[in-house]
Design an enzyme around this catalytic site. Structure first.
Site, mmCIF file in Angstrom:
data_model
loop_
_atom_site.group_PDB
_atom_site.id
_atom_site.type_symbol
_atom_site.label_atom_id
_atom_site.label_comp_id
_atom_site.label_asym_id
_atom_site.label_seq_id
_atom_site.Cartn_x
_atom_site.Cartn_y
_atom_site.Cartn_z
ATOM 1 N N CYS A 47 -53.643 56.696 -60.004
ATOM 2 C CA CYS A 47 -53.793 56.844 -58.553
ATOM 3 C C CYS A 47 -52.441 57.293 -57.993
ATOM 4 C CB CYS A 47 -54.223 55.511 -57.949
ATOM 5 S SG CYS A 47 -54.233 55.471 -56.149
ATOM 6 N N HIS A 48 -52.470 57.985 -56.857
ATOM 7 C CA HIS A 48 -51.197 58.443 -56.277
ATOM 8 C C HIS A 48 -50.294 57.270 -55.892
ATOM 9 C CE1 HIS A 48 -53.218 62.297 -56.219
ATOM 10 N NE2 HIS A 48 -52.012 62.818 -56.149
ATOM 11 N N THR A 49 -50.873 56.111 -55.692
ATOM 12 C CA THR A 49 -50.037 54.954 -55.342
ATOM 13 C C THR A 49 -49.181 54.519 -56.537
ATOM 14 O OG1 THR A 49 -51.719 54.343 -53.750
ATOM 15 C CG2 THR A 49 -50.093 52.659 -54.284
ATOM 16 N N HIS A 69 -53.647 50.410 -61.551
ATOM 17 C CA HIS A 69 -54.490 49.474 -60.787
ATOM 18 C C HIS A 69 -55.921 49.968 -60.606
ATOM 19 C CE1 HIS A 69 -52.976 52.359 -57.855
ATOM 20 N NE2 HIS A 69 -54.027 52.069 -57.112
ATOM 21 N N GLU A 70 -56.344 50.985 -61.389
ATOM 22 C CA GLU A 70 -57.714 51.505 -61.214
ATOM 23 C C GLU A 70 -58.347 51.516 -62.610
ATOM 24 O OE1 GLU A 70 -58.192 54.749 -58.165
ATOM 25 O OE2 GLU A 70 -59.239 55.767 -59.771
ATOM 26 N N CYS A 99 -60.099 35.265 -52.570
ATOM 27 C CA CYS A 99 -60.174 33.862 -53.040
ATOM 28 C C CYS A 99 -61.293 33.083 -52.376
ATOM 29 C CB CYS A 99 -58.834 33.157 -52.810
ATOM 30 S SG CYS A 99 -58.521 32.680 -51.089
ATOM 31 N N CYS A 102 -58.824 31.200 -48.375
ATOM 32 C CA CYS A 102 -57.637 31.294 -47.518
ATOM 33 C C CYS A 102 -58.038 31.681 -46.088
ATOM 34 C CB CYS A 102 -56.630 32.291 -48.096
ATOM 35 S SG CYS A 102 -57.093 34.024 -47.873
ATOM 36 N N CYS A 105 -59.550 35.202 -45.984
ATOM 37 C CA CYS A 105 -60.901 35.300 -46.550
ATOM 38 C C CYS A 105 -61.926 34.619 -45.646
ATOM 39 C CB CYS A 105 -60.945 34.682 -47.949
ATOM 40 S SG CYS A 105 -60.183 35.723 -49.206
ATOM 41 N N CYS A 113 -56.571 39.241 -48.603
ATOM 42 C CA CYS A 113 -56.566 37.844 -49.058
ATOM 43 C C CYS A 113 -55.114 37.411 -49.199
ATOM 44 C CB CYS A 113 -57.289 37.743 -50.398
ATOM 45 S SG CYS A 113 -57.077 36.150 -51.229
ATOM 46 N N ARG A 117 -51.050 37.210 -52.789
ATOM 47 C CA ARG A 117 -50.347 38.429 -52.362
ATOM 48 C C ARG A 117 -48.822 38.301 -52.494
ATOM 49 N NH1 ARG A 117 -48.168 42.308 -51.977
ATOM 50 N NH2 ARG A 117 -48.499 44.195 -50.728
ATOM 51 N N CYS A 177 -60.248 51.487 -57.067
ATOM 52 C CA CYS A 177 -59.371 51.884 -55.949
ATOM 53 C C CYS A 177 -59.894 53.053 -55.122
ATOM 54 C CB CYS A 177 -57.947 52.153 -56.428
ATOM 55 S SG CYS A 177 -56.860 52.554 -55.044
ATOM 56 N N ARG A 372 -59.366 62.703 -60.433
ATOM 57 C CA ARG A 372 -58.955 61.515 -61.179
ATOM 58 C C ARG A 372 -58.853 61.851 -62.664
ATOM 59 N NH1 ARG A 372 -56.906 59.509 -57.166
ATOM 60 N NH2 ARG A 372 -57.255 57.358 -56.527
HETATM 61 N N1 LIG Z 1 -55.213 52.574 -48.068
HETATM 62 C C1 LIG Z 1 -55.624 52.393 -49.314
HETATM 63 O O1 LIG Z 1 -56.201 51.346 -49.653
HETATM 64 C C2 LIG Z 1 -55.410 53.463 -50.323
HETATM 65 C C3 LIG Z 1 -54.598 54.527 -50.064
HETATM 66 N N2 LIG Z 1 -54.415 55.518 -50.986
HETATM 67 C C4 LIG Z 1 -53.556 56.636 -50.596
HETATM 68 O O2 LIG Z 1 -54.402 57.677 -50.131
HETATM 69 C C5 LIG Z 1 -53.710 58.918 -50.228
HETATM 70 C C6 LIG Z 1 -54.611 59.966 -50.821
HETATM 71 O O3 LIG Z 1 -54.897 59.707 -52.166
HETATM 72 P P1 LIG Z 1 -55.578 60.840 -53.097
HETATM 73 O O4 LIG Z 1 -56.807 61.362 -52.453
HETATM 74 O O5 LIG Z 1 -55.683 60.284 -54.450
HETATM 75 O O6 LIG Z 1 -54.423 61.951 -53.030
HETATM 76 P P2 LIG Z 1 -54.396 63.502 -53.343
HETATM 77 O O7 LIG Z 1 -52.966 63.887 -53.482
HETATM 78 O O8 LIG Z 1 -55.327 63.828 -54.458
HETATM 79 O O9 LIG Z 1 -54.990 64.181 -52.041
HETATM 80 C C7 LIG Z 1 -54.212 64.533 -50.935
HETATM 81 C C8 LIG Z 1 -54.679 65.893 -50.404
HETATM 82 O O10 LIG Z 1 -53.952 66.171 -49.216
HETATM 83 C C9 LIG Z 1 -53.635 67.560 -49.199
HETATM 84 N N3 LIG Z 1 -52.479 67.720 -48.302
HETATM 85 C C10 LIG Z 1 -51.171 67.489 -48.578
HETATM 86 N N4 LIG Z 1 -50.419 67.713 -47.473
HETATM 87 C C11 LIG Z 1 -51.274 68.109 -46.494
HETATM 88 C C12 LIG Z 1 -51.101 68.463 -45.119
HETATM 89 N N5 LIG Z 1 -49.910 68.478 -44.549
HETATM 90 N N6 LIG Z 1 -52.204 68.785 -44.415
HETATM 91 C C13 LIG Z 1 -53.440 68.797 -44.983
HETATM 92 N N7 LIG Z 1 -53.654 68.459 -46.287
HETATM 93 C C14 LIG Z 1 -52.586 68.106 -47.021
HETATM 94 C C15 LIG Z 1 -53.387 67.915 -50.643
HETATM 95 O O11 LIG Z 1 -53.554 69.306 -50.873
HETATM 96 C C16 LIG Z 1 -54.449 67.064 -51.342
HETATM 97 O O12 LIG Z 1 -55.655 67.791 -51.489
HETATM 98 C C17 LIG Z 1 -52.420 58.616 -51.020
HETATM 99 O O13 LIG Z 1 -51.385 58.445 -50.083
HETATM 100 C C18 LIG Z 1 -52.733 57.280 -51.688
HETATM 101 O O14 LIG Z 1 -51.565 56.569 -51.998
HETATM 102 C C19 LIG Z 1 -55.080 55.523 -52.174
HETATM 103 C C20 LIG Z 1 -55.914 54.496 -52.479
HETATM 104 C C21 LIG Z 1 -56.093 53.339 -51.622
HETATM 105 N N1 LIG Z 2 -46.153 48.198 -51.519
HETATM 106 C C1 LIG Z 2 -46.544 49.273 -50.681
HETATM 107 C C2 LIG Z 2 -47.940 49.032 -50.177
HETATM 108 C C3 LIG Z 2 -48.732 50.258 -50.253
HETATM 109 C C4 LIG Z 2 -50.129 50.046 -49.717
HETATM 110 O O1 LIG Z 2 -50.336 50.129 -48.535
HETATM 111 N N2 LIG Z 2 -51.079 49.802 -50.592
HETATM 112 C C5 LIG Z 2 -52.483 49.787 -50.224
HETATM 113 C C6 LIG Z 2 -53.256 50.107 -51.404
HETATM 114 S S1 LIG Z 2 -52.891 51.683 -52.022
HETATM 115 C C7 LIG Z 2 -53.800 51.805 -53.363
HETATM 116 O O2 LIG Z 2 -53.759 52.761 -54.055
HETATM 117 C C8 LIG Z 2 -52.968 48.431 -49.751
HETATM 118 O O3 LIG Z 2 -54.096 48.060 -49.937
HETATM 119 N N3 LIG Z 2 -52.149 47.703 -49.087
HETATM 120 C C9 LIG Z 2 -52.463 46.369 -48.674
HETATM 121 C C10 LIG Z 2 -51.661 45.379 -49.473
HETATM 122 O O4 LIG Z 2 -51.902 44.187 -49.327
HETATM 123 O O5 LIG Z 2 -50.809 45.830 -50.253
HETATM 124 C C11 LIG Z 2 -45.588 49.465 -49.515
HETATM 125 O O6 LIG Z 2 -44.987 48.479 -49.090
HETATM 126 O O7 LIG Z 2 -45.476 50.599 -49.066
HETATM 127 ZN ZN LIG Z 3 -54.950 53.339 -55.790
HETATM 128 ZN ZN LIG Z 4 -58.213 34.646 -49.826
#
Ligand SMILES: NC(=O)C1=CN([C@@H]2O[C@H](COP(=O)(O)OP(=O)(O)OC[C@H]3O[C@@H](n4cnc5c(N)ncnc54)[C@H](O)[C@@H]3O)[C@@H](O)[C@H]2O)C=CC1
Ligand SMILES: N[C@@H](CCC(=O)N[C@@H](CSC=O)C(=O)NCC(=O)O)C(=O)O
Ligand SMILES: [Zn+2]
Ligand SMILES: [Zn+2]
Length: 379
Positions: A47-49, A69-70, A99, A102, A105, A113, A117, A177, A372
């Protein structure tokens, strides 16, 4: 021969320092303590993270560590007091724990949760604030409470989702993820209604899952925005109905979208991790009700900004972690939906490689064609 109670020596990809190639090492994995589960990881995706933390820009990044993590695997052994899984169960480790006890939750307001954490952010297990990974006695930090770039890992029991044993682990590992994050951003965080106009910024795995979720929710238009025109063809299969490349326009992208939609979109999703795009995603929303959800992870030190007037006039700014899904309760449900062909998963797997090829796999991940990449973890 049972390995229960024994230290297991196995292969893992160790990040010794930020940005330096991962090194496949023989790692000692200690048995699970009370409330812990040791899992044999069969498949993990990147994953990009993982790349973000590896880059050194994550304020919680600790080195040396084992990223990842995936993933999906099989329970090898459990520690004292673990009742909900047993050796042989097929599981998905979940970086977002649940959990059920907490304050978070029990609130009914969030999927976050609080139980483990603090420990997972510090790269250790909660019981003794130590790592279960070591190399010749030197501790190696855990990552996100999962560390799936190892053939065996130890996680907290509140971070384990037990899934249908019939589910193909080389596919459902993705439900740890990226795919749930996009689907849940639409279904749980934004709660998109039928007929809505949706804008998705970034058409990687997360953005495509947003598009898929929006289509399923009955959105009338799903506008995909990406600077890479190669992304557009594939995105049609995930529900994107129109494409906009900011590079084709002189005007700010938010103005382009407002003009295209008679005043703005109902919902927008930032799936990149770029704070300027986060602003554009908010400002392309319709006055009075438009909601923008931040999904992308921006690096340490980055901040978002907009004129407060944008919010005064009714736009709403939100964020989502793991798409708002409660992990242990809902990951098995997502696996079941996949088994019933109600959600896509296979379509997001563009590359299959092995643990030994992990550095090359990250290079593919950064290339435009990869959604992926799934690594086979066992020989
Ligand atoms: N909030 C959460 O729980 C999670 C967050 N993430 C985050 O989500 C984000 C996306 O993840 P993926 O889809 O795997 O990444 P990815 O890199 O595959 O997709 C990003 C896309 O954005 C495009 N892009 C880049 N700059 C741009 C711009 N200025 N304008 C328009 N498009 C642009 C790229 O060409 C690419 O297609 C990452 O930052 C990742 O860390 C990932 C999983 C969980
Ligand atoms: N440690 C990072 C936290 C980055 C972040 O926001 N992570 C996401 C998941 S990204 C998965 O690919 C998230 O769920 N955050 C909630 C959490 O509890 O971590 C930073 O500090 O930037
Ligand atoms: Zn992820
Ligand atoms: Zn909990």
């Amino acid at each position: 021969m049972s390995t229960e109670g024994q230290v297991i020596t196995c292969k893992a990809a160790v990040a010794w320092e930020p940005n330096k190639p991962l090194v496949i090492e023989d790692v000692q994995v200690a048995p699970p303590q009370a409330g812990e589960v040791r899992i044999k990881i069969l498949f993990t995706a990147l994953c990009h993270t993982d790349a973000y933390t590896w880059s050194g820009k994550d304020p919680e990044g600790l080195f040396p560590c084992i990223l990842g993590h995936e993933a999906a695997g099989i329970v090898e052994s459990v520690g004292e007091g673990v009742t909900e899984v047993q050796p042989g169960d097929h599981v998905i480790p979940c970086y977002q724990a649940e959990c059920r006890e907490c304050k978070f939750c029990k609130s009914g307001k969030t999927n976050l949760c609080g139980k483990v954490r603090g420990a997972t952010g510090a790269g250790v297990m909660m019981n003794d604030r130590k790592s279960r990974f070591s190399i010749n006695g030197k501790p190696i930090y855990h990552f996100m409470g999962t560390s799936t770039f190892s053939q065996y890992t130890v996680v907290h029991d509140v971070s384990v989702a037990k899934i249908d044993p019939q589910a193909p682990l080389d596919k459902v590992c993705l439900l740890g993820c990226g795919v749930p994050t996009g689907l849940g951003a639409v279904w749980n965080t934004a709660k998109v209604e039928p007929g809505s106009i949706v804008a998705v910024f970034g058409l990687g795995t997360v953005g495509l899952a947003v598009a898929e979720g929006a289509k399923a929710a009955g959105a009338s238009r799903v506008i995909g925005i990406d600077i890479d025109p190669k992304k557009f063809d594939r995105a049609k299969n995930f529900g994107v109905t129109e494409f906009v490349n900011p590079k084709d326009h002189d005007k700010p992208i938010q103005q382009v979208l407002v003009d295209l939609t008679d005043g703005g979109v109902d919902y927008s999703f930032e799936c990149i991790g770029n704070v300027s795009v986060m602003r554009a995603a908010l400002e392309c929303c319709h006055k009075g009700w438009g909601t923008s959800v931040i999904v992308g992870v921006a690096a340490s030190g980055q901040e978002i900004s907009t004129r407060p007037f944008q919010l005064v006039t009714g736009r709403v700014w939100k964020g989502t972690a793991f798409g708002g899904f409660k992990s242990r309760s809902q990951v098995p449900w997502l696996v079941d939906k996949y088994m019933k062909k109600e959600i896509k998963v296979d379509e997001y797997v563009t590359h299959n490689m092995t643990l030994g090829e992990i550095n090359e796999a990250f290079r593919y991940m950064h290339g435009g064609d990869c959604l992926r990449c799934v690594l086979k973890m066992q020989d």
